[in-house]
Design an enzyme around this catalytic site. Sequence first.
Site, PDB file in Angstrom:
ATOM      1  N   GLU A 229       0.686  -0.686 -35.305  1.00 47.12           N
ATOM      2  CA  GLU A 229       2.071  -1.196 -35.257  1.00 47.12           C
ATOM      3  C   GLU A 229       2.080  -2.710 -35.081  1.00 47.12           C
ATOM      4  O   GLU A 229       2.961  -3.399 -35.594  1.00 47.12           O
ATOM      5  CB  GLU A 229       2.854  -0.487 -34.138  1.00 47.12           C
ATOM      6  CG  GLU A 229       3.188   0.957 -34.536  1.00 47.12           C
ATOM      7  CD  GLU A 229       3.232   1.938 -33.395  1.00 47.12           C
ATOM      8  OE1 GLU A 229       3.367   1.524 -32.228  1.00 47.12           O
ATOM      9  OE2 GLU A 229       3.121   3.158 -33.670  1.00 47.12           O
TER      10      GLU A 229
ATOM     11  N   GLY B 152       2.695   9.068 -35.352  1.00 44.67           N
ATOM     12  CA  GLY B 152       4.117   9.327 -35.200  1.00 44.67           C
ATOM     13  C   GLY B 152       4.709  10.150 -36.332  1.00 44.67           C
ATOM     14  O   GLY B 152       5.925  10.265 -36.464  1.00 44.67           O
TER      15      GLY B 152
ATOM     16  N   LYS C 167       3.942   2.838 -25.826  1.00 42.06           N
ATOM     17  CA  LYS C 167       4.648   1.979 -26.794  1.00 42.06           C
ATOM     18  C   LYS C 167       5.870   1.357 -26.106  1.00 42.06           C
ATOM     19  O   LYS C 167       5.804   1.110 -24.911  1.00 42.06           O
ATOM     20  CB  LYS C 167       4.986   2.774 -28.057  1.00 42.06           C
ATOM     21  CG  LYS C 167       3.724   3.465 -28.621  1.00 42.06           C
ATOM     22  CD  LYS C 167       3.882   4.001 -30.007  1.00 42.06           C
ATOM     23  CE  LYS C 167       2.563   4.645 -30.457  1.00 42.06           C
ATOM     24  NZ  LYS C 167       2.590   5.122 -31.837  1.00 42.06           N
TER      25      LYS C 167
ATOM     26  N   SER D  86      -0.723  11.631 -33.675  1.00 40.40           N
ATOM     27  CA  SER D  86      -0.103  12.946 -33.502  1.00 40.40           C
ATOM     28  C   SER D  86      -0.989  13.928 -32.741  1.00 40.40           C
ATOM     29  O   SER D  86      -0.936  15.139 -32.979  1.00 40.40           O
ATOM     30  CB  SER D  86       0.320  13.530 -34.857  1.00 40.40           C
ATOM     31  OG  SER D  86       1.266  12.673 -35.475  1.00 40.40           O
TER      32      SER D  86
ATOM     33  N   GLU E  80      -7.377   5.478 -35.411  1.00 37.46           N
ATOM     34  CA  GLU E  80      -6.019   5.961 -35.625  1.00 37.46           C
ATOM     35  C   GLU E  80      -5.643   5.805 -37.096  1.00 37.46           C
ATOM     36  O   GLU E  80      -5.214   4.723 -37.517  1.00 37.46           O
ATOM     37  CB  GLU E  80      -5.028   5.153 -34.765  1.00 37.46           C
ATOM     38  CG  GLU E  80      -5.273   5.252 -33.282  1.00 37.46           C
ATOM     39  CD  GLU E  80      -3.994   5.046 -32.471  1.00 37.46           C
ATOM     40  OE1 GLU E  80      -3.787   5.820 -31.539  1.00 37.46           O
ATOM     41  OE2 GLU E  80      -3.208   4.141 -32.784  1.00 37.46           O
TER      42      GLU E  80
ATOM     43  N   HIS F 114      -3.398  -2.434 -32.383  1.00 37.15           N
ATOM     44  CA  HIS F 114      -2.718  -1.205 -32.804  1.00 37.15           C
ATOM     45  C   HIS F 114      -2.088  -1.424 -34.178  1.00 37.15           C
ATOM     46  O   HIS F 114      -1.631  -2.518 -34.499  1.00 37.15           O
ATOM     47  CB  HIS F 114      -1.643  -0.828 -31.777  1.00 37.15           C
ATOM     48  CG  HIS F 114      -1.102   0.538 -31.994  1.00 37.15           C
ATOM     49  ND1 HIS F 114      -0.133   0.812 -32.931  1.00 37.15           N
ATOM     50  CD2 HIS F 114      -1.433   1.722 -31.426  1.00 37.15           C
ATOM     51  CE1 HIS F 114       0.109   2.114 -32.918  1.00 37.15           C
ATOM     52  NE2 HIS F 114      -0.654   2.683 -32.016  1.00 37.15           N
TER      53      HIS F 114
ATOM     54  N   ASN G 255      -0.437   5.881 -24.788  1.00 38.03           N
ATOM     55  CA  ASN G 255       0.144   4.611 -25.224  1.00 38.03           C
ATOM     56  C   ASN G 255       1.652   4.839 -25.250  1.00 38.03           C
ATOM     57  O   ASN G 255       2.156   5.510 -26.144  1.00 38.03           O
ATOM     58  CB  ASN G 255      -0.389   4.242 -26.623  1.00 38.03           C
ATOM     59  CG  ASN G 255       0.312   3.019 -27.194  1.00 38.03           C
ATOM     60  OD1 ASN G 255       1.087   2.353 -26.504  1.00 38.03           O
ATOM     61  ND2 ASN G 255       0.046   2.733 -28.456  1.00 38.03           N
TER      62      ASN G 255
ATOM     63  N   GLY H  44       0.331   8.806 -28.312  1.00 38.54           N
ATOM     64  CA  GLY H  44       1.642   8.163 -28.282  1.00 38.54           C
ATOM     65  C   GLY H  44       2.699   9.120 -27.759  1.00 38.54           C
ATOM     66  O   GLY H  44       2.844   9.313 -26.550  1.00 38.54           O
TER      67      GLY H  44
HETATM   68  P1  13P Z   1       1.483   9.410 -31.804  1.00 38.12           P
HETATM   69  O1  13P Z   1       0.640  10.208 -30.852  1.00 38.12           O
HETATM   70  O2  13P Z   1       2.921   9.346 -31.412  1.00 38.12           O
HETATM   71  O3  13P Z   1       1.260   9.805 -33.226  1.00 38.12           O
HETATM   72  O4  13P Z   1       0.963   7.898 -31.678  1.00 38.12           O
HETATM   73  C1  13P Z   1      -0.379   7.656 -31.771  1.00 38.12           C
HETATM   74  C2  13P Z   1      -0.599   6.255 -31.409  1.00 38.12           C
HETATM   75  O5  13P Z   1      -0.213   5.356 -32.132  1.00 38.12           O
HETATM   76  C3  13P Z   1      -1.279   5.971 -30.144  1.00 38.12           C
HETATM   77  O6  13P Z   1      -1.603   4.637 -30.049  1.00 38.12           O
END
Ligand code: 13P
Length: 255
Positions: free
Chosen positions: A101, A177, A15, A217, A171, A99, A13, A238
Site C-alpha cells: 500500500e 484485502g 493499517k 487474506s 505478500e 508494504h 498490521n 491485516g
Molecule cells: P489482509 O490480511 O487484510 O489481506 O491484509 C494483508 C496485509 O496487507 C498485511 O500487511
Amino acid sequence: MSSRKRRPVIAGNWKMNMTPSEAKAFAAELYEKVKGKRGCDIVVCVPAIDIPAVSKVLAGTAIKVGGQNVHFKKSGAYTGEISADMLLDAGAKYVVIGHSERRQYFGETDETVNLRTKAAVEAGLHAIVCVGELLSERESGITTEVVSRQVKLALAGITAEQMNNVIIAYEPVWAIGTGKTATAEQADEVCGIIRNVISGLYGKAVARQTIIQYGGSMNAGNAAELLAMENIDGGLIGGASLKADAFSVIVDAAQ
Ligand code: 13P
C-alpha cells in the site's frame, strides 16, 4: 532446511484503523485472548499515534508493538515523518517497511525500502520488509524475478548479523484485502524462493534462520494450512488482526 528451528512470528498490521482510545481497549481485549500462548512471537503493528497507548497496555506482556513505516533520516526537516528513534522511544520494537500500500499510494520504491530497512535495523528495530508481485506480474510468469529483485534491493548493505533483525513478509499484492489467498503451495513456493535468495546473499545458515511470513487474506480458516508449510514462518495479517477472536485462532495455528 527444516522450519522446526524457526519460531513463528504472527504480526497484525492494523493499517489505518483504530483511534488511540479504540486501540487501547482493543489491545486489552487481545491480550486476554492470547495470553499464555507461548508457541510463537506476537506483534501488533499499529498506527504511529497508537503506539504509546498500546505499548502501555501491553507492557510486561509477550505481545510486542510495531509501527507501519519509518523514515530513514535520524531527524530533521521532514514534516510528517517519524524516525526509528521516535518509534523505539514510544514503545515499538518492530516496524513494517515497504508494504504494497505504501509502494502503490505513497511512492515507496525499492530504494527507499532499502534506506528505511537500514535505518530501522541500525537503530535496533526489527524490520518486517514486505515484498510481493502484482497480479499482472504473476500472470506474466515473472513472480520469481520480481520478488527476488525486491528482496535483493531491500537488503543491499544489510549485514549477516543485522539479518537477525529482519523478517521478510511475502505478500502477493493480488491477495491483500481481496479475500483471495494464495494457495498454501503458491505461498510456500515463493517463500522458498525468497529463502534461496537470502542463501545466495548470506549463506545457508542465515537463510535457515530468517523468518519469512506470508500475508494476504490470512484468516482463522486458512492460517493452519499456510503455517504448516515448510517455508512459511508466520503471518502478516491485516483484516483478521482487527478481530481479537480471529487473531487468536491464527496465533493458535502457529503454536
Ligand atoms: P489482509 O490480511 O487484510 O489481506 O491484509 C494483508 C496485509 O496487507 C498485511 O500487511
